[in-house]
Design a protein around this motif. Structure first.
Motif, PDB file in Angstrom:
ATOM      1  N   ARG A   1       3.057  -3.509 -13.594  1.00  0.00           N
ATOM      2  CA  ARG A   1       3.158  -4.930 -13.937  1.00  0.00           C
ATOM      3  C   ARG A   1       3.115  -5.799 -12.686  1.00  0.00           C
ATOM      4  N   TRP A   2       2.479  -6.948 -12.826  1.00  0.00           N
ATOM      5  CA  TRP A   2       2.232  -7.785 -11.657  1.00  0.00           C
ATOM      6  C   TRP A   2       3.533  -8.228 -10.982  1.00  0.00           C
ATOM      7  N   THR A   3       4.564  -8.446 -11.770  1.00  0.00           N
ATOM      8  CA  THR A   3       5.848  -8.847 -11.170  1.00  0.00           C
ATOM      9  C   THR A   3       6.350  -7.772 -10.213  1.00  0.00           C
ATOM     10  N   HIS A   4       6.132  -6.526 -10.573  1.00  0.00           N
ATOM     11  CA  HIS A   4       6.535  -5.416  -9.696  1.00  0.00           C
ATOM     12  C   HIS A   4       5.691  -5.396  -8.421  1.00  0.00           C
ATOM     13  N   LEU A   5       4.379  -5.579  -8.570  1.00  0.00           N
ATOM     14  CA  LEU A   5       3.508  -5.577  -7.392  1.00  0.00           C
ATOM     15  C   LEU A   5       3.822  -6.753  -6.473  1.00  0.00           C
ATOM     16  N   LYS A   6       4.075  -7.919  -7.085  1.00  0.00           N
ATOM     17  CA  LYS A   6       4.382  -9.113  -6.280  1.00  0.00           C
ATOM     18  C   LYS A   6       5.651  -8.899  -5.471  1.00  0.00           C
ATOM     19  N   ALA A   7       6.628  -8.278  -6.077  1.00  0.00           N
ATOM     20  CA  ALA A   7       7.898  -8.039  -5.370  1.00  0.00           C
ATOM     21  C   ALA A   7       7.727  -7.085  -4.199  1.00  0.00           C
ATOM     22  N   GLN A   8       6.718  -6.212  -4.267  1.00  0.00           N
ATOM     23  CA  GLN A   8       6.503  -5.217  -3.223  1.00  0.00           C
ATOM     24  C   GLN A   8       5.340  -5.570  -2.294  1.00  0.00           C
ATOM     25  N   ALA A   9       4.784  -6.758  -2.450  1.00  0.00           N
ATOM     26  CA  ALA A   9       3.542  -7.097  -1.752  1.00  0.00           C
ATOM     27  C   ALA A   9       3.649  -7.011  -0.238  1.00  0.00           C
ATOM     28  N   ARG A  10       4.829  -7.268   0.313  1.00  0.00           N
ATOM     29  CA  ARG A  10       4.983  -7.270   1.778  1.00  0.00           C
ATOM     30  C   ARG A  10       5.458  -5.930   2.331  1.00  0.00           C
ATOM     31  N   GLN A  11       5.570  -4.941   1.467  1.00  0.00           N
ATOM     32  CA  GLN A  11       6.011  -3.614   1.920  1.00  0.00           C
ATOM     33  C   GLN A  11       4.817  -2.827   2.473  1.00  0.00           C
ATOM     34  N   PRO A  12       5.061  -2.003   3.507  1.00  0.00           N
ATOM     35  CA  PRO A  12       3.963  -1.199   4.068  1.00  0.00           C
ATOM     36  C   PRO A  12       3.418  -0.172   3.084  1.00  0.00           C
ATOM     37  N   THR A  13       4.166   0.088   2.003  1.00  0.00           N
ATOM     38  CA  THR A  13       3.727   1.073   1.004  1.00  0.00           C
ATOM     39  C   THR A  13       2.969   0.425  -0.158  1.00  0.00           C
ATOM     40  N   ILE A  14       2.561  -0.839  -0.023  1.00  0.00           N
ATOM     41  CA  ILE A  14       1.953  -1.556  -1.135  1.00  0.00           C
ATOM     42  C   ILE A  14       0.671  -0.869  -1.619  1.00  0.00           C
ATOM     43  N   GLY A  15      -0.074  -0.254  -0.705  1.00  0.00           N
ATOM     44  CA  GLY A  15      -1.299   0.431  -1.107  1.00  0.00           C
ATOM     45  C   GLY A  15      -1.016   1.574  -2.072  1.00  0.00           C
ATOM     46  N   GLN A  16       0.000   2.369  -1.754  1.00  0.00           N
ATOM     47  CA  GLN A  16       0.381   3.481  -2.627  1.00  0.00           C
ATOM     48  C   GLN A  16       0.911   2.957  -3.961  1.00  0.00           C
TER      49      GLN A  16
ATOM     50  N   ASP B   1      -7.792   3.818  -4.339  1.00  0.00           N
ATOM     51  CA  ASP B   1      -7.800   4.185  -2.915  1.00  0.00           C
ATOM     52  C   ASP B   1      -7.247   3.056  -2.042  1.00  0.00           C
ATOM     53  N   TYR B   2      -6.240   2.382  -2.571  1.00  0.00           N
ATOM     54  CA  TYR B   2      -5.612   1.278  -1.834  1.00  0.00           C
ATOM     55  C   TYR B   2      -4.685   1.771  -0.725  1.00  0.00           C
ATOM     56  N   ALA B   3      -4.300   3.035  -0.783  1.00  0.00           N
ATOM     57  CA  ALA B   3      -3.371   3.569   0.225  1.00  0.00           C
ATOM     58  C   ALA B   3      -4.088   4.067   1.470  1.00  0.00           C
ATOM     59  N   ARG B   4      -5.397   4.065   1.483  1.00  0.00           N
ATOM     60  CA  ARG B   4      -6.115   4.630   2.627  1.00  0.00           C
ATOM     61  C   ARG B   4      -5.782   3.858   3.906  1.00  0.00           C
ATOM     62  N   PRO B   5      -5.667   4.564   5.020  1.00  0.00           N
ATOM     63  CA  PRO B   5      -5.237   3.936   6.279  1.00  0.00           C
ATOM     64  C   PRO B   5      -6.127   2.785   6.731  1.00  0.00           C
ATOM     65  N   ALA B   6      -7.420   2.828   6.416  1.00  0.00           N
ATOM     66  CA  ALA B   6      -8.341   1.793   6.904  1.00  0.00           C
ATOM     67  C   ALA B   6      -8.105   0.440   6.257  1.00  0.00           C
ATOM     68  N   LEU B   7      -7.371   0.405   5.161  1.00  0.00           N
ATOM     69  CA  LEU B   7      -7.140  -0.853   4.452  1.00  0.00           C
ATOM     70  C   LEU B   7      -5.893  -1.536   5.007  1.00  0.00           C
ATOM     71  N   ASP B   8      -6.078  -2.721   5.561  1.00  0.00           N
ATOM     72  CA  ASP B   8      -4.980  -3.484   6.161  1.00  0.00           C
ATOM     73  C   ASP B   8      -3.972  -3.869   5.076  1.00  0.00           C
ATOM     74  N   LYS B   9      -2.770  -3.313   5.143  1.00  0.00           N
ATOM     75  CA  LYS B   9      -1.772  -3.539   4.084  1.00  0.00           C
ATOM     76  C   LYS B   9      -1.224  -4.960   4.109  1.00  0.00           C
ATOM     77  N   GLN B  10      -1.211  -5.586   5.298  1.00  0.00           N
ATOM     78  CA  GLN B  10      -0.755  -6.973   5.360  1.00  0.00           C
ATOM     79  C   GLN B  10      -1.733  -7.887   4.621  1.00  0.00           C
ATOM     80  N   ARG B  11      -3.026  -7.664   4.836  1.00  0.00           N
ATOM     81  CA  ARG B  11      -4.031  -8.453   4.130  1.00  0.00           C
ATOM     82  C   ARG B  11      -3.985  -8.161   2.635  1.00  0.00           C
ATOM     83  N   LEU B  12      -3.729  -6.902   2.281  1.00  0.00           N
ATOM     84  CA  LEU B  12      -3.632  -6.539   0.867  1.00  0.00           C
ATOM     85  C   LEU B  12      -2.483  -7.295   0.204  1.00  0.00           C
ATOM     86  N   GLY B  13      -1.363  -7.378   0.892  1.00  0.00           N
ATOM     87  CA  GLY B  13      -0.229  -8.142   0.369  1.00  0.00           C
ATOM     88  C   GLY B  13      -0.557  -9.615   0.217  1.00  0.00           C
TER      89      GLY B  13
END
Length: 533
Positions: A91-106, A129-141
């Motif tokens: 659910r989006w509320t869960h993703l939004k709450a975790q958006a700034r975490q380094p594990t957001i890709g996973q 494949d959002y957890a892959r190292p090449a994807l900037d997690k800060q930008r993803l958040g």
């Protein structure tokens, strides 16, 4: 939500406003990531936001009805309303709450997996494949934050097809960013719209053997919905169509599945090589719409020399154009019609036996109409393109597929309509052109009038634009199908100036310009001499 603004051309794809603003913001977060990779990151999140919005709205409604026995955590409550069930971890509320975490890709990967697990129709479709190292997690958040305040899936947004517009706009922008590679999965909306308006696929089996991101199907259903209240068909148009498509590129196949899912369109979309693994070998379609890749040389034709589809001659191993044409003919129902895009060379080439194949198809009286398109319509190529329209039944008899199928209208046997639209279209940016709604209507109306369809008006040849030619005319031109050979030159408007006066004026103008040129040449010569040259 910001109000979407439309250009004056209507809905042909070059939309500016809300979609463009969202694209600019999302593209700014791309950084150094390749557009081909970023495409799936963004479109996957947009899809997730869509199903989350619809779910959240339904969830709130069910919570309000708990006293009446409603259960907001019962998946069947959602499925009964054709809404995807979203498990808690997705659910989006869960993703939004975790958006700034380094594990957001996973976390996003787990969300996608959960949605596929609980909605079998999406199995194998969503990117994970959002957890892959090449994807900037800060930008993803940041991307998640950006999308949080955009409503794309609630009832109001669905009524306005906000997601459809955003999704299509992003597809077109990625196609533009990727150039040739990106254009392979995206056919410009105005070209799709022209094909659909000409074929009118109201009911029956609709097939695209190289469906890309499924634009042909989306526009077909939109056409039916747009005409459902009448518009000359007595209000009989219904979404009574069955969709069949095949796509060889796996990631593009996923895009097609998502593109249909966001619009609630059911369809059998298969993954595989159309030539070597035809997933619908027995299909006879009422309508075929396609934009095959142009002039493909490595299609494996050497392994298909004796294929049953090559009824009019074996296609050359170095060019798949006539393999596509004959594959399409093979899958046409007895009253079926087809419209598809090909490179201009297909209309006149005599290389490697292509001329003989084209001659056989023409002599079989399968060609219904040819349209020469303006340049710069496609993201994938600058090769000039045309539209082919084939009809199994040109006798003018009623057909079981209803309006728009091959037999309706007058007897057209022994005739082909040629339309030259090369001078149409308007530039929407420095490198791309599109056909306007008015131009699409003009071309489609001309075709329907020539076919003699009820209410379509009376057809007449227009020099420079359209010509109804006989098979004998085409034989005289060596079975070349280029419209420019048949339509002639446009009539020049008489300006009322007598010929003698015009010649005197033009002669005087020419002499004055010649004298001015001589004066300028002398001045340049003098300046060069003064400089010592």
């Amino acid at each position: 939500m910001a109000k979407s603004t439309r250009n004056k051309n209507g809905d042909t794809g070059a939309t500016v406003g809300y979609e463009a603003e969202l694209w600019r913001m999302a593209d700014a977060l791309r950084g150094s990531m390749d557009a081909a990779e970023y495409k799936h990151v963004v479109l996957g999140l947009i899809f997730l936001k869509y199903i989350s919005d619809a779910f959240d709205e339904m969830h709130a409604r069910l919570e309000a009805e708990c006293g009446e026995g409603a259960d907001p955590e019962d998946p069947d409550e959602y499925r009964a309303q054709s809404i995807f069930w979203v498990p808690p971890e997705a659910r989006w509320t869960h993703l939004k709450a975790q958006a700034r975490q380094p594990t957001i890709g996973q976390i996003i990967d787990e969300a996608m997996a959960g949605i596929e697990r609980d909605n079998p129709v999406l199995k194998g479709v969503l990117p994970k494949d959002y957890a892959r190292p090449a994807l900037d997690k800060q930008r993803l958040g940041q991307l998640i934050d950006l999308m949080t305040n955009i409503r794309v899936g609630d009832e109001e947004a669905r009524a306005k097809d906000v997601l459809g517009r955003v999704y299509e706009y992003f597809l077109s922008q990625f196609a533009s960013a990727e150039g040739k590679k990106g254009g392979e999965f995206y056919t410009p909306r105005c070209v799709v719209k022209l094909l659909v308006e000409m074929l009118e696929p109201y009911r029956g089996r609709v097939y695209d053997p190289c469906c890309g991101s499924a634009g042909m199907f989306v526009q077909s259903v939109e056409f039916i919905r747009a005409h459902a209240s009448g518009n000359g068909n007595g209000g009989k148009a219904r979404a009574d169509i069955s969709i069949y498509g095949q796509e060889s590129n796996y990631t593009t196949w996923r895009l097609a599945r998502m593109n249909l899912a966001i619009r609630g369109i059911d369809g059998q979309i298969a993954h595989g090589d159309t030539f070597h693994d035809d997933r619908f070998p027995d299909l006879k379609a009422d309508f075929i719409l396609a934009n095959p890749p142009f002039n493909v040389s490595d299609w494996g034709g050497d392994r298909l020399r004796d294929d049953k589809r090559w009824q009019y001659g074996a296609p050359p191993e170095g060019n798949a154009n006539y393999a596509w044409v004959q594959h399409i003919i093979h899958h046409l129902a007895p009253t079926g019609v087809a419209g598809f895009v090909l490179a201009n060379g297909s209309m006149s080439s005599n290389q490697s036996g292509e001329g003989e194949i084209r001659k056989a198809i023409i002599e079989a009286d399968l060609v219904d109409c040819m349209v020469a398109l303006p340049g710069k319509l496609f993201y994938s190529t600058q090769i000039p393109a045309c539209l082919w329209f084939l009809a199994r039944n040109k006798r003018g008899l009623p057909s079981p597929s209803g309006r728009g199928a091959g037999g309706e209208g007058r007897d057209r046997r022994g005739q082909v309509l040629f339309i030259d639209a090369r001078r149409m279209g308007r530039m929407v940016d420095r490198t791309h052109r599109e056909l306007t709604d008015e131009e699409i209507k003009k071309i489609a109306d001309t075709y329907h009038a020539w076919r003699g369809e009820p209410g379509a008006g009376k057809y007449a040849d227009v020099p420079g634009f359209c010509k109804a030619a006989s098979l004998e005319d085409i034989r005289k031109h060596g079975h070349v199908l280029t419209p420019g050979r048949y339509v002639g030159a446009a009539e020049q408007e008489d300006d009322g100036e007598p010929f003698a006066e015009k010649m005197a004026r033009l002669s005087a103008q020419w002499r004055a310009q010649r004298d001015e040129a001589a004066r300028l040449d002398a001045a340049i010569e003098a300046n060069l001499r003064a400089l010592g040259f």
